[in-house]
Design an enzyme around this catalytic site. Structure first.
Site, PDB file in Angstrom:
ATOM      1  N   CYS A 164       0.913  -1.107   0.079  1.00  0.00           N
ATOM      2  CA  CYS A 164      -0.030  -0.017  -0.026  1.00  0.00           C
ATOM      3  C   CYS A 164       0.860   1.197  -0.135  1.00  0.00           C
ATOM      4  CB  CYS A 164      -0.824  -0.120   1.271  1.00  0.00           C
ATOM      5  SG  CYS A 164      -1.926   1.495   1.320  1.00  0.00           S
ATOM      6  N   HIS A 224      -2.995  -3.776 -10.828  1.00  0.00           N
ATOM      7  CA  HIS A 224      -3.698  -2.410 -11.442  1.00  0.00           C
ATOM      8  C   HIS A 224      -4.197  -2.403 -12.758  1.00  0.00           C
ATOM      9  CE1 HIS A 224      -2.582  -0.081  -7.694  1.00  0.00           C
ATOM     10  NE2 HIS A 224      -1.481  -0.814  -7.678  1.00  0.00           N
ATOM     11  N   GLU A 267     -10.386   0.420  -4.957  1.00  0.00           N
ATOM     12  CA  GLU A 267      -9.337  -0.481  -4.458  1.00  0.00           C
ATOM     13  C   GLU A 267      -9.868  -1.931  -4.069  1.00  0.00           C
ATOM     14  OE1 GLU A 267      -6.026   0.717  -1.952  1.00  0.00           O
ATOM     15  OE2 GLU A 267      -6.870   2.907  -1.797  1.00  0.00           O
ATOM     16  N   CYS A 286      -4.732   6.427  -3.678  1.00  0.00           N
ATOM     17  CA  CYS A 286      -4.004   5.159  -3.687  1.00  0.00           C
ATOM     18  C   CYS A 286      -2.650   5.174  -4.236  1.00  0.00           C
ATOM     19  CB  CYS A 286      -4.889   4.105  -4.421  1.00  0.00           C
ATOM     20  SG  CYS A 286      -4.054   2.504  -4.902  1.00  0.00           S
ATOM     21  N   GLY A 315      -1.461   2.820  -6.899  1.00  0.00           N
ATOM     22  CA  GLY A 315      -2.542   3.092  -8.175  1.00  0.00           C
ATOM     23  C   GLY A 315      -2.007   4.318  -8.833  1.00  0.00           C
TER      24      GLY A 315
END
Length: 256
Positions: free
Chosen positions: A52, A142, A191, A200, A203
């Protein structure tokens, strides 16, 4: 090292009505393989992601506060996506070496194309509509697609359909991107395991990589998310991605 609470307890903690309220719970654990610390995460649904990006910035800030460090400092953090190195800068921001993106379908993973191929601007049918998608792994999967207006995307409706699409065996994070300028993009994200979130980090990194691969954005780019802006650089020198953004303490408390 194991987290101090179970994934089921993490779900309760993340509940915004009956718990503390969060997108996930992060654990600072003893370092592995010569690192300073290890990071484990439980999402709001109890699943465990590999990494993360925003979370590791928060973890670096947490560790610095715990140790009373006020100046610049750097940590080597072991994650399920490899060793990540966040550095606290004197201006309150954290710059993170996020490593190199992985682009092969088998690495993401996705069955959209053959495992040894890249997924760049490939059509994918979701919700009765064909979307052009580019897929990138930042240690977690992703799927990036470009839209005219991110504010018009029905995120709660279409997000789960991307996340649970059969071409993503481990599910996927999904980023909807509006290109304002080659050096500035707007992003909304669904997410994996957390749903619609305000930001994110992985991301944002994946979206800039996808933008470079499709010729839509520069290697250094500001990513505007509902929760604020991140500065992303995909270095031509070492091919690593560097993410810079703020981290601040909101509150502390004790759970009994």
């Amino acid at each position: 090292p194991d987290p101090l609470i179970t994934s089921e307890q993490a779900v309760q903690w993340c509940d915004r009505n009956f718990g503390i309220g969060a997108d996930g719970v992060i654990f600072a654990l003893p370092g592995l393989e010569g690192t300073d610390y290890s990071m484990r995460i439980f999402n709001a649904d109890g699943s465990e992601p590999e990494m993360c990006g925003n979370g590791i910035r928060c973890l670096a800030k947490f560790l610095a506060d715990l140790q009373g460090v006020t100046g610049s400092t750097e940590y080597r953090i072991h994650t399920l996506a490899g060793v990540i190195t966040p550095k606290l800068e004197g201006n309150g921001k954290v710059r993170v070496n996020m490593g190199m993106p992985q682009l092969l379908a088998s690495q993401i993973p996705t069955t959209l194309v053959q495992g040894d191929q890249k997924v760049i601007d490939v059509p994918l049918e979701v919700g009765g509509k064909s979307w052009q998608v580019t897929c990138v792994s930042m240690g977690n999967p992703h799927c990036i697609t470009y839209v005219e207006d991110v504010s018009a995307i029905p995120l709660e409706l279409i997000g789960p359909q991307f996340e649970h699409h059969s071409v993503f065996p481990k599910r996927t994070n999904t980023e909807f991107i509006q290109v304002v300028r080659p050096d500035y993009i707007k992003m909304r994200v669904w997410e994996r395991g957390a749903g619609a979130t305000l930001a994110c980090g992985t991301g944002a990194c994946a979206s800039v990589v996808a933008g470079v691969l499709t010729g839509k954005c520069d290697r250094t780019c500001t990513v505007e998310l509902p929760g604020g802006c991140l500065e992303i650089e995909w270095s031509e020198v070492d091919q690593r991605i560097y993410m810079t953004g703020p981290a601040q303490r909101v509150f502390t408390g004790t759970m009994e």
